[in-house]
Design an enzyme around this catalytic site. Structure first.
Site, PDB file in Angstrom:
ATOM      1  CD  GLU A  46      -8.499   5.335   1.865  1.00 19.22           C
ATOM      2  OE1 GLU A  46      -8.543   6.426   1.982  1.00 19.22           O
ATOM      3  OE2 GLU A  46      -7.626   4.354   1.821  1.00 19.22           O
ATOM      4  CB  CYS A 247      -3.383   4.045   3.108  1.00 20.47           C
ATOM      5  SG  CYS A 247      -2.907   5.543   3.744  1.00 20.47           S
ATOM      6  CG  ASN A 382      -2.630   7.514  -1.738  1.00 12.82           C
ATOM      7  OD1 ASN A 382      -3.207   8.551  -1.878  1.00 12.82           O
ATOM      8  ND2 ASN A 382      -2.418   7.005  -0.446  1.00 12.82           N
ATOM      9  CD  GLU A 383      -0.785  10.239   2.390  1.00 17.64           C
ATOM     10  OE1 GLU A 383      -0.886   9.320   3.291  1.00 17.64           O
ATOM     11  OE2 GLU A 383      -1.649  11.074   2.786  1.00 17.64           O
TER      12      GLU A 383
HETATM   13  O1  AHR Z   1      -7.940   9.773   4.115  1.00 16.68           O
HETATM   14  C1  AHR Z   1      -7.340   8.871   4.970  1.00 16.68           C
HETATM   15  C2  AHR Z   1      -6.062   8.509   4.705  1.00 16.68           C
HETATM   16  O2  AHR Z   1      -5.041   9.563   4.759  1.00 16.68           O
HETATM   17  C3  AHR Z   1      -5.839   8.244   3.042  1.00 16.68           C
HETATM   18  O3  AHR Z   1      -6.080   7.004   3.198  1.00 16.68           O
HETATM   19  C4  AHR Z   1      -4.334   8.347   2.934  1.00 16.68           C
HETATM   20  O4  AHR Z   1      -4.021   8.884   1.782  1.00 16.68           O
HETATM   21  C5  AHR Z   1      -4.089   9.470   3.871  1.00 16.68           C
HETATM   22  O5  AHR Z   1      -3.095   9.280   4.666  1.00 16.68           O
END
Ligand code: AHR
Length: 659
Positions: A46, A247, A382-383
């Site tokens: 990321e 994120c 994502n998440e």
């Molecule tokens: O890895 C950091 C963050 O942690 C990522 O962007 C997110 O997916 C998670 O909350």
């Protein structure tokens, strides 16, 4: 020293009779069990902590296209007559700079770039400078390109300099290679307009997309990666490479979400985006954190191929970050509302796998890769969690499945590692028949101690597990210390034991610049010249390099009770290499003697041990001291098909016995 200690321990214990408190690890070596997926251990990338621009991506100049906003000259110092204009040659990055001669004998016009926390240069290394330029009035002008040490005591700030003559009134790309005579963490680049008619003449030059790259990038690509960082990824032998986050996929607003289509095609025309991590934490605020997208989806696919990992892109599902925005800011949960997101998925599959005659397959070929990238997996969202996600992911994944039944779809169970939202997330993913579910857990040591059997009871009929983001964070102390990494190693044994249901796992985050981080711990730290592979990196690497092909049933005479420290072990077979691999972790403060019995085999060949000593709780690998913790290899003597060894306190040992 360490090596000697292990050899002595191993030899000594081989001669000792087994005492009552000793641990016997029994391995059903002749009965290969579940297949361990080639994707089992991998990498999560990321652009957080300056992981892309200022990190893995080789570009050394900040704000090369003058698109940072609101300050289009952020990262630059301008002197003399400098004007930012916005009708440049690249429609998606329209800003450029007009340099006009200062018109005075002792005045100059030019620009100076500070790089990312400075520009890192190595002695005798070559750097390719390039610029798009024109002389709008058609009168040739010279651009002097210098690498400088602005704050040194030397007479001359510049230590290397070259001139570029710009002759055309049309925009053209010019480049020169500069060889650095020195090593420096924080050089600057300076550009002077040198009018052909002298300093007080009336020369004008327009400049755009000003770039400086090391010539020696990973695999020598011009738009390439920083070599030491890409090498660290390759060295892990990762099975899967997830990108572009995190994120960052969601964005802080819908407009600033990650849109892969903006990241492909000529680098000059990839529109700049804000980085989601620029302003996430006011206590670590980085107003100059943007995404140039020079490291875009083509480069991610290529890198996956070059490091031998399956590419795993994650795309936006029509939702921005739920933490930041609640439930109001998403795209409508209808097929029409989600059409752009569905198109993004299907077009991406075409970009990766499509024939060169298709729209997106053609672009891939034009960018240099006519052969398909063989994309097999796609993460959707994502998440994210609860109804807003469930509704949208169903619409998007149904449409993708219809068009591409061959692609495995990965949903998410959200940010919680257990509890209501996690449970309903899994239920929804089962109902929707996701192929894998992405779980995230950044948790403390106690949590990890209580999760050493996490996957034993998972439903074998549901989706498979992708442990997509995890790390052991100690209580409040979030830097990379060995004392936390030992629990990651012990926990990963359970991933391997349950390889029939766990198909992928990626530690997170991956990268962090020592001067620009927002989140820690991270697997690899770096400054502008050096990098350090942390203890957690080595844990990941040892698992990944020794993942085997099949699980071997493994039992311990003294299994460690839930929540306690103890000895943990898991074995696998590598049928391709002809190896029995037994991983043993001792999380206790004291050494333990361990006997490994490889049951069902008549004999074994040479045996070696690779040991990671994580006993010094606060010890960490840093850019100043990158090798404080590294795996040590030693030969070990077997006693028939038994292997006796002493596992020192807080050590992780990989035993490899040849068939
Ligand atoms: O890895 C950091 C963050 O942690 C990522 O962007 C997110 O997916 C998670 O909350």
């Amino acid at each position: 020293m360490k090596l000697k200690k292990i050899l002595l321990c191993a030899a000594f214990s081989a001669a000792m009779p087994l005492a009552a408190q000793d641990n016997v690890v029994t391995v059903e070596a002749a009965k290969p069990g579940s297949v361990i997926q080639p994707t089992m251990y991998g990498i999560f990338f990321e652009d957080i902590n300056y992981a892309a621009d200022g990190g893995l991506y080789g570009e050394l100049l900040k704000n090369r296209s003058f698109e940072f906003s609101p300050d289009h000259l952020m990262g630059w110092q301008a002197f003399g007559k400098v004007e930012v204009k916005n009708d440049g040659p690249f429609d998606k990055n329209p800003h450029y700079v007009r340099l006009s001669c200062a018109g005075h004998n002792d005045m100059w016009t030019g620009l100076q770039n500070e790089g990312f926390f400075g520009i890192g240069l190595k002695r005798d290394a070559e750097y390719r400078f390039s610029v798009w330029a024109r002389v709008p009035e058609g009168k040739a002008q010279t651009l002097r390109v210098q690498l400088i040490n602005e704050y040194g005591l030397e007479e001359h700030q510049e230590f290397v300099s070259k001139d570029i003559k710009v002759t055309s009134s049309d925009w053209k790309k010019y480049s020169v290679v500069l060889k650095s005579p020195r090593t420096m963490q924080d050089a600057n680049l300076r550009l002077f307009l040198c009018s052909e008619r002298g300093r007080n003449g009336d020369g004008v030059m327009d400049v755009e997309h000003i770039s400086l790259f090391p010539v020696d990038t990973w695999m020598g690509h011009e738009n390439g990666m920083r070599k030491d960082l890409a090498q660290a990824l390759y060295d892990m032998r990762p099975g899967v490479f997830r990108f572009p986050g995190g994120c960052i996929v969601e964005g802080a607003t819908m407009d600033t979400r990650y849109q892969w289509k903006n990241t492909v095609g000529p680098v000059e025309n990839r529109p700049l985006n804000k980085n989601r991590w620029e302003s996430t934490f006011t206590y670590r605020y980085y107003p100059d954190y943007f995404q140039s997208y020079g490291l875009g989806f083509y480069e991610y696919f290529l890198l996956s191929e070059e490091i031998g990992a399956e590419p795993l892109p994650v795309l936006n599902v029509g939702m921005v970050c739920q933490f930041q925005n609640g439930d109001d800011a998403h795209a409508p949960a209808t097929e029409a509302g989600l059409k752009p997101f569905i198109d993004d998925c299907n077009d991406l599959i075409e970009f990766a796998n499509g024939d060169v005659n298709t729209k997106w397959g053609k672009l891939r070929a034009e960018m240099g890769h006519p052969a398909p990238f063989n994309l097999k997996f796609l993460g959707i969202g994502n998440e994210q969690w609860a109804d807003p996600y469930f509704k949208r992911v169903k619409i998007v994944s149904d449409a993708v499945r219809k068009a591409h039944p061959e692609i495995k779809i990965i949903g998410t169970s959200g940010p919680d590692s257990e509890g209501h939202n996690f449970d309903i997330g899994w239920e929804a993913m089962k109902e929707q028949k996701a192929d894998l579910v992405d779980e995230h857990f950044y948790r403390n040591i106690d949590w990890f101690k209580n999760q050493m059997n996490r996957y034993d009871e998972y439903d074998r009929k549901g989706p498979k597990v992708f442990a997509g983001e995890y790390a052991c964070h100690d209580k409040g102390k979030k830097y990379n210390h060995a004392g936390a990494s030992i629990y990651e190693a012990a926990f990963m044994l359970n991933l391997e034991k349950n390889a029939d249901v766990v198909h992928m796992a990626t530690y997170a985050p991956l990268f962090a610049h020592v001067k620009g981080w927002q989140w820690r711990p991270d697997a690899i730290w770096y400054d502008n010249l050096r990098s350090a592979r942390t203890a957690s990196y080595w844990v990941q690497a040892l698992f990944s390099q020794n993942k085997g092909t099949n699980v071997l049933t493994t039992s311990l005479s003294n299994p460690t009770p839930k929540g306690e420290d103890g000895v943990f072990a898991q074995a696998c077979l590598d049928s391709k290499k002809g190896e029995y691999i037994v991983k043993v972790v001792n999380t206790q403060e004291k050494a333990e003697s361990v006997r490994i019995d490889l049951k069902g085999v008549k004999k074994i060949g040479a045996v070696k041990a690779i040991t990671l000593d994580l006993s010094d709780y606060d010890l960490e690998n840093t850019v100043d001291n990158p090798n404080a913790i590294t795996p040590q290899e030693s030969a070990i003597k077997a006693d028939g098909t038994s292997i006796n060894l002493t596992v020192p306190a807080k050590n992780f040992i990989v035993i490899i016995a040849n068939k």
